[in-house]
Design a protein around this motif. Structure first.
Motif, mmCIF file in Angstrom:
data_model
loop_
_atom_site.group_PDB
_atom_site.id
_atom_site.type_symbol
_atom_site.label_atom_id
_atom_site.label_comp_id
_atom_site.label_asym_id
_atom_site.label_seq_id
_atom_site.Cartn_x
_atom_site.Cartn_y
_atom_site.Cartn_z
ATOM 1 N N GLU A 178 53.897 -9.694 -4.991
ATOM 2 C CA GLU A 178 55.153 -9.971 -4.303
ATOM 3 C C GLU A 178 54.823 -10.600 -2.952
ATOM 4 O O GLU A 178 53.962 -10.097 -2.230
ATOM 5 N N VAL A 179 55.506 -11.701 -2.640
ATOM 6 C CA VAL A 179 55.229 -12.462 -1.421
ATOM 7 C C VAL A 179 56.486 -12.497 -0.565
ATOM 8 O O VAL A 179 57.606 -12.619 -1.082
ATOM 9 N N VAL A 180 56.294 -12.361 0.744
ATOM 10 C CA VAL A 180 57.423 -12.456 1.672
ATOM 11 C C VAL A 180 58.149 -13.777 1.430
ATOM 12 O O VAL A 180 57.529 -14.846 1.372
ATOM 13 N N ASP A 181 59.460 -13.693 1.263
ATOM 14 C CA ASP A 181 60.236 -14.867 0.856
ATOM 15 C C ASP A 181 60.089 -16.015 1.849
ATOM 16 O O ASP A 181 60.024 -17.185 1.471
ATOM 17 N N THR A 198 63.044 -6.929 5.104
ATOM 18 C CA THR A 198 62.462 -8.243 4.844
ATOM 19 C C THR A 198 62.408 -8.487 3.340
ATOM 20 O O THR A 198 61.826 -7.698 2.599
ATOM 21 N N PRO A 199 63.004 -9.563 2.853
ATOM 22 C CA PRO A 199 62.996 -9.799 1.397
ATOM 23 C C PRO A 199 61.641 -10.308 0.920
ATOM 24 O O PRO A 199 60.970 -11.080 1.602
ATOM 25 N N LEU A 200 61.256 -9.838 -0.270
ATOM 26 C CA LEU A 200 60.035 -10.285 -0.929
ATOM 27 C C LEU A 200 60.396 -10.868 -2.292
ATOM 28 O O LEU A 200 61.308 -10.388 -2.959
ATOM 29 N N MET A 201 59.664 -11.888 -2.683
ATOM 30 C CA MET A 201 59.851 -12.481 -4.007
ATOM 31 C C MET A 201 58.743 -11.997 -4.939
ATOM 32 O O MET A 201 57.565 -12.045 -4.584
ATOM 33 N N ARG A 202 59.143 -11.524 -6.105
ATOM 34 C CA ARG A 202 58.150 -11.167 -7.121
ATOM 35 C C ARG A 202 57.684 -12.463 -7.776
ATOM 36 O O ARG A 202 58.400 -13.074 -8.568
ATOM 37 N N THR A 203 56.489 -12.900 -7.425
ATOM 38 C CA THR A 203 56.006 -14.196 -7.899
ATOM 39 C C THR A 203 55.278 -14.114 -9.236
ATOM 40 O O THR A 203 55.212 -15.123 -9.949
ATOM 41 N N SER A 204 54.724 -12.946 -9.575
ATOM 42 C CA SER A 204 53.954 -12.876 -10.819
ATOM 43 C C SER A 204 53.858 -11.437 -11.301
ATOM 44 O O SER A 204 53.876 -10.484 -10.512
ATOM 45 N N PRO A 217 62.614 -8.797 -12.629
ATOM 46 C CA PRO A 217 62.031 -9.994 -13.237
ATOM 47 C C PRO A 217 61.273 -10.836 -12.219
ATOM 48 O O PRO A 217 61.528 -10.772 -11.015
ATOM 49 N N VAL A 218 60.337 -11.626 -12.720
ATOM 50 C CA VAL A 218 59.615 -12.560 -11.862
ATOM 51 C C VAL A 218 60.606 -13.579 -11.291
ATOM 52 O O VAL A 218 61.479 -14.083 -11.987
ATOM 53 N N GLY A 219 60.460 -13.869 -10.007
ATOM 54 C CA GLY A 219 61.383 -14.765 -9.331
ATOM 55 C C GLY A 219 62.477 -14.046 -8.579
ATOM 56 O O GLY A 219 63.195 -14.668 -7.781
ATOM 57 N N ASP A 220 62.592 -12.728 -8.801
ATOM 58 C CA ASP A 220 63.621 -11.955 -8.122
ATOM 59 C C ASP A 220 63.240 -11.740 -6.656
ATOM 60 O O ASP A 220 62.072 -11.497 -6.335
#
Length: 694
Positions: A178-181, A198-204, A217-220
């Motif tokens: 998960e990466v900081v958006d 702080t929002p994070l994106m699940r990248t993988s 899900p990935v991308g959330d």
């Protein structure tokens, strides 16, 4: 005294050594009979943690351990019995009674035992516990895989996908990145502790099991519930090994993750922050499930190294994304928003994504209802390429205002690019821009609707694709001049080719794309079918059929469709080279302006302009003299002669009898200028007209 029997001494020595090995050797020793049943074991055998050695005699070797693949080991031992070929240093996994939760690794060597008569007595087996060595090797393989496979692209999302692919299943059963958006968008990462919310994106996400449960899900993009081990790791930037018991106090705070962990039967969590210089870029979550051993301190230290490498790759990708975004923004600001065209030439641009920030396109309205079409591409990438592109585009527009021929314009542009390259070469030694070359390709073409031709010159290997109304597709044989900014003084050459009514011209800044369109594009061959449809529909159709490797987003593209210039919208007269030509020209102009319904004021101004320009041509020019009026987006008046003397404005003194003609014409016109041809020159003026009511 009787002499000792040497053979008996050897037998006693061998027997003593054998007893010593079975009593004190630090490795496991087994004697197995031809049926692979235990005859004898030593006290260091790992199976002898609880039972006595005598209790193991007669038991099958597979009964001593919970072996991961007992059948494979027995098969290899029988091969040793049958062939006599030793089994050397074979790695076998088994679980011990003293440590049933983790598989140990043993290095096994097996030798067949024969008596002096050649009869097979059994198999001697040694087993060395190499668990820590194999785990160290496994950790080294994982670290090597991450270093080799992670960071091959400049995309933060792809970097996460590369990471989970490198650690599953070799190091973890489930991996989540998960990466900081804001980092995904190229912004600076926030300093730890990570601000709440702080929002994070699940990248993988990857699992060693098919169809694994996922919390999200990935991308959330989500804000992490707090407090949990995940938020704590992003607060102090420390890794954590967390046993996943059923009653952990933080689990109700993050119910979706808890449900996913239970569904996957995860029993051990290793959560590691991705941090760089006290800034939090994201989070790595690793899980082990079912029979996999829990994470330990060795795994935690390895995970820190893996996360550090991945964080560096994510930050590099972030910097690239930021530079790419800025370069794309600069490029969008520098490129024209919409084509500048005449009624005789309809043009459209294909969208440019910024993948190549040095690419540019342009259309420039010229005098005499002509249109200049320009495409180019500056070497390099990022902001510097976009900035150089903007400089060259500005110079092209400035030179076009002088009505230079295409080959002459490129020669002047070449000098400008060489000057810019020289400035770059004089930068300080430590400036990385100094090591980047500055050169460019450029194609400059002028469409002349009154003659149905196009005149073009090129720097580099750029040429248009021409689709004529009969569906023939050609690429004009345009001489390739030197790339702009490169060494050498090779001249540029212009070529003229016909473009009849209904033809299509496609200019691209990418020679490979041009070649593909000329050879393979079916929509381009069907271009005449789009004659009565918006040109943008054809542009979209071209993009849809392009392969990924030749996407239009990597090139600047102009699509132009020629239209015939209505015969009634221009008039040309040949004039005699004597003073009576002035009155004749005024009369013909007056009648033509009346036919075009030009308002009285504009018509009067035009007659004055005609008088002054024809007077100058008669006095200072050379025959033949020609007058042309063009009724287009503006009202254009052109007077041509074969003289080479350039007219220029001057302010006449009070007592002067002449010298005011061109000054008067310039005051009455919106713009004026002179363009030179191989046969002489043309002085022109343009006057604004009211918008047409269609």
């Amino acid at each position: 005294m009787a002499q000792a029997d040497p053979r008996r001494h050897e037998d006693e020595t061998a027997a003593s050594m054998l007893e010593a090995l079975f009593a004190d050797a630090p490795i496991g020793l087994y004697l197995l009979d031809p049926q692979l049943r235990v005859v004898r074991v030593n006290t260091a055998t790992p199976a002898l943690q609880d039972p006595a050695a005598s209790d193991l005699a007669g038991r099958a070797v597979r009964d001593l351990y919970d072996m991961v693949d007992a059948e494979a080991l027995e098969r290899r031992l029988r091969e040793v019995l049958d062939t006599g070929v030793p089994l050397r240093e074979r790695i076998v996994q088994a679980r011990l009674r003293s440590d049933p939760g983790r598989a140990h690794h043993f290095e096994v060597t097996a030798l067949r035992l024969d008596n002096p008569d050649g009869a097979v007595l059994g198999v001697a087996v040694t087993a060395v516990d190499v668990t820590e060595r194999e785990r160290s090797r496994a950790r080294a393989r994982v670290l090597d895989a991450v270093r080799r496979r992670v960071g091959r692209t400049q995309d933060p999302v792809v970097t996460g996908e590369e990471f989970v692919g490198a650690v599953v299943p070799g190091f973890a059963d489930i991996a989540v990145v998960e990466v900081v958006d804001a980092v995904i968008r190229g912004d600076e990462p926030p300093l730890a502790p990570l601000p709440p919310g702080t929002p994070l994106m699940r990248t993988s996400f990857r699992s060693s099991r098919p169809c694994p449960p996922q919390a999200h899900p990935v991308g959330d993009v989500r804000r992490l519930p707090s407090p949990t081990p995940f938020t704590q790791a992003l607060t102090d930037l420390r890794p954590r090994v967390v046993p996943l018991h059923a009653d952990e106090p933080w689990m109700p705070v993050d119910a979706p993750r808890t449900d996913a962990m239970r569904s996957s039967r995860s029993h051990s969590l290793l959560v590691v922050p991705m941090a760089l210089r006290d800034a939090a870029l994201g989070l790595i979550s690793l899980y082990r499930t079912e029979e996999s051993p829990p994470f330990d301190d060795h795994d935690r230290r390895l995970a820190v190294e893996l996360a550090a490498h991945t964080a560096l790759c994510v930050d590099n990708a972030r910097r690239y994304v930021r530079e790419h975004t800025l370069a794309a923004m600069v490029q969008r600001r520098l490129l024209p928003r919409s084509p500048e065209t005449h009624a005789s030439l309809e043009t459209a641009y294909l969208s440019v994504t910024g993948a190549d920030p040095g690419a540019w396109y342009d259309t420039i309205a010229l005098s005499g209802a002509r249109t200049a079409l320009v495409v180019g591409n500056v070497s390099g990438r990022g902001l510097e390429a976009a900035a150089a592109m903007g400089q060259l585009r500005t110079v092209v527009r400035a030179l076009a205002a002088f009505d230079l021929a295409p080959d002459e314009l490129l020669a002047r542009l070449h000098d400008t690019a060489a000057g810019l390259a020289s400035e770059r070469a004089r930068l300080p030694v430590g400036d990385p821009l100094r090591r980047e070359r500055l050169d460019a390709d450029c194609a400059y073409a002028v469409h002349e609707p009154l003659t149905g031709t196009c005149v073009m010159a090129a720097a580099g290997r750029l040429a248009p694709v021409v689709v004529r109304p009969d569906r023939t597709v050609t690429v004009p044989d345009t001489p390739s001049g030197p790339r702009l900014g490169t060494a050498g003084d090779s001249p540029f050459a212009a070529v003229t080719f016909s473009v009849p009514h209904g033809s299509l011209l496609v200019f691209t800044s990418n020679p490979a794309l041009t070649a593909y369109l000329a050879e393979h594009s079916q929509p381009l061959r069907a271009a005449p079918d789009f004659d009565d449809r918006p040109l943008q529909e054809l542009c979209d159709t071209l993009v849809y059929e392009l392969p990924d490797s030749l996407g239009a987003g990597d090139a600047a593209v102009i699509v132009a469709r020629t239209r015939s210039f209505a015969a009634g919208e221009f008039a040309t007269w040949r004039l005699d080279p004597d003073p009576t030509a002035v009155a004749v020209a005024r009369g013909r102009a007056r009648r033509q302006l009346t036919a075009w319904n030009i308002d009285e004021e504009t018509a009067f101004h035009t007659q004055v302009i005609v008088s002054e320009l024809v007077t100058n041509a008669v006095r200072y020019g050379a025959p033949p003299i020609e007058l042309r009026l063009i009724h287009d987006r503006t009202l254009t008046c052109e007077v041509s002669d074969s003289g080479s003397a350039a007219p220029h404005l001057r302010y006449a003194r009070t007592a002067d009898e002449g010298g005011r003609g061109l000054f008067i014409a310039a005051q009455l016109a919106q713009s004026w200028g002179t363009r030179y041809t191989p046969d002489g020159k043309t002085v022109w003026t343009e006057q604004a007209l009211p918008a047409r009511q269609d």
